[in-house]
Scaffold this active site. Structure first.
Site, PDB file in Angstrom:
ATOM      1  N   HIS A  45       0.840  -1.197   0.000  1.00  0.00           N
ATOM      2  CA  HIS A  45       0.000   0.000   0.000  1.00  0.00           C
ATOM      3  C   HIS A  45       0.876   1.249   0.000  1.00  0.00           C
ATOM      4  O   HIS A  45       2.087   1.180   0.195  1.00  0.00           O
ATOM      5  CB  HIS A  45      -0.941   0.009   1.212  1.00  0.00           C
ATOM      6  CG  HIS A  45      -0.242   0.011   2.527  1.00  0.00           C
ATOM      7  ND1 HIS A  45      -0.181  -1.080   3.346  1.00  0.00           N
ATOM      8  CD2 HIS A  45       0.449   0.981   3.157  1.00  0.00           C
ATOM      9  CE1 HIS A  45       0.509  -0.788   4.423  1.00  0.00           C
ATOM     10  NE2 HIS A  45       0.919   0.459   4.327  1.00  0.00           N
TER      11      HIS A  45
HETATM   12  C1  T46 Z   1       2.053  -0.064   7.437  1.00  0.00           C
HETATM   13  C2  T46 Z   1       2.302  -1.497   7.802  1.00  0.00           C
HETATM   14  C3  T46 Z   1       3.637  -1.831   8.252  1.00  0.00           C
HETATM   15  C4  T46 Z   1      -6.072  -0.561  12.739  1.00  0.00           C
HETATM   16  O1  T46 Z   1      -7.229  -0.772  13.120  1.00  0.00           O
HETATM   17  N1  T46 Z   1      -5.381   0.495  13.216  1.00  0.00           N
HETATM   18  C5  T46 Z   1      -4.121   0.758  12.822  1.00  0.00           C
HETATM   19  O2  T46 Z   1      -3.520   1.745  13.299  1.00  0.00           O
HETATM   20  C6  T46 Z   1      -3.507  -0.101  11.851  1.00  0.00           C
HETATM   21  C7  T46 Z   1      -2.092   0.175  11.363  1.00  0.00           C
HETATM   22  C8  T46 Z   1      -4.208  -1.162  11.383  1.00  0.00           C
HETATM   23  N2  T46 Z   1      -5.465  -1.400  11.840  1.00  0.00           N
HETATM   24  C9  T46 Z   1      -6.187  -2.584  11.360  1.00  0.00           C
HETATM   25  C10 T46 Z   1      -6.638  -2.522   9.916  1.00  0.00           C
HETATM   26  C11 T46 Z   1      -6.602  -3.970   9.483  1.00  0.00           C
HETATM   27  O3  T46 Z   1      -7.829  -4.594   9.802  1.00  0.00           O
HETATM   28  O4  T46 Z   1      -5.301  -3.704  11.430  1.00  0.00           O
HETATM   29  C12 T46 Z   1      -5.530  -4.597  10.356  1.00  0.00           C
HETATM   30  C13 T46 Z   1      -4.225  -4.853   9.599  1.00  0.00           C
HETATM   31  O5  T46 Z   1      -3.810  -3.630   8.989  1.00  0.00           O
HETATM   32  P1  T46 Z   1      -3.161  -3.595   7.539  1.00  0.00           P
HETATM   33  O6  T46 Z   1      -3.827  -4.561   6.657  1.00  0.00           O
HETATM   34  O7  T46 Z   1      -3.130  -2.159   7.106  1.00  0.00           O
HETATM   35  O8  T46 Z   1      -1.703  -4.156   7.861  1.00  0.00           O
HETATM   36  P2  T46 Z   1      -0.395  -3.948   7.008  1.00  0.00           P
HETATM   37  O9  T46 Z   1       0.701  -4.688   7.656  1.00  0.00           O
HETATM   38  O10 T46 Z   1      -0.639  -4.221   5.563  1.00  0.00           O
HETATM   39  O11 T46 Z   1      -0.113  -2.395   7.120  1.00  0.00           O
HETATM   40  C14 T46 Z   1       0.089  -1.809   8.377  1.00  0.00           C
HETATM   41  C15 T46 Z   1      -0.231  -0.322   8.315  1.00  0.00           C
HETATM   42  O12 T46 Z   1      -1.575  -0.167   7.889  1.00  0.00           O
HETATM   43  C16 T46 Z   1       0.653   0.402   7.361  1.00  0.00           C
HETATM   44  O13 T46 Z   1       0.555   1.787   7.522  1.00  0.00           O
HETATM   45  O14 T46 Z   1       2.963   0.663   7.107  1.00  0.00           O
HETATM   46  O15 T46 Z   1       1.396  -1.985   8.766  1.00  0.00           O
END
Ligand code: T46
Length: 130
Positions: A45
């Site tokens: 992303h």
């Molecule tokens: C990044 C990488 C390293 C929340 O509810 N609050 C939050 O602050 C975050 C970061 C995530 N979430 C929830 C949203 C999703 O349901 O946690 C779940 C996993 O998040 P995401 O799919 O965005 O995970 P990554 O590892 O793809 O990305 C996250 C961050 O979103 C992003 O900014 O740099 O970790």
């Protein structure tokens, strides 16, 4: 890459991240990633506004960045060195060593509408603002 301020004494090391010193944004949220299964990849992303410092506080992983024109790969394996990633950069986190804990210090509250999750949409906008 950002060298963080490290204080070493016989009790071990203490590493500091302070806005206005090691980073030039206010920290409005922190999260950490752990228990990453073998071969799992995260990220895929970009962010419209968010700025972040990424630190492998334990273990190691690679961050692959892409600004729409060029790509780079950074190995994070030192808790006293972070990677700053600004807005409008597509990123993937790969090659996690077992037991890794990664810390993200970021400039914005969580807001899903601030994410690019579609690479083609990201690329179109990244090229448009260049
Ligand atoms: C990044 C990488 C390293 C929340 O509810 N609050 C939050 O602050 C975050 C970061 C995530 N979430 C929830 C949203 C999703 O349901 O946690 C779940 C996993 O998040 P995401 O799919 O965005 O995970 P990554 O590892 O793809 O990305 C996250 C961050 O979103 C992003 O900014 O740099 O970790």
């Amino acid at each position: 890459m950002v060298d963080l301020t490290e204080h070493t004494d016989p009790r071990g090391k203490l590493t500091v991240v302070e806005p206005g010193k090691e980073i030039d944004f206010e920290i409005r949220r922190a999260y950490y990633i752990h228990h990453v299964p073998e071969n799992a990849e995260r990220g895929a992303h970009g962010h419209r506004r968010l700025r972040q410092l990424i630190v492998a506080v334990h273990g190691s992983f690679d961050v692959v960045v892409d600004d729409g024109f060029a790509t780079g790969r950074f190995r994070l394996d030192n808790p006293s060195r972070g990677l700053y990633v600004g807005p409008m950069v597509w990123r993937d986190m790969v090659n996690f060593a077992p037991g890794t804990v990664g810390l993200w210090l970021v400039s914005e509250p969580y807001d899903e509408s601030e994410y690019y999750r579609d690479y083609d949409e990201y690329l179109k906008d990244a090229k448009a603002i260049a």
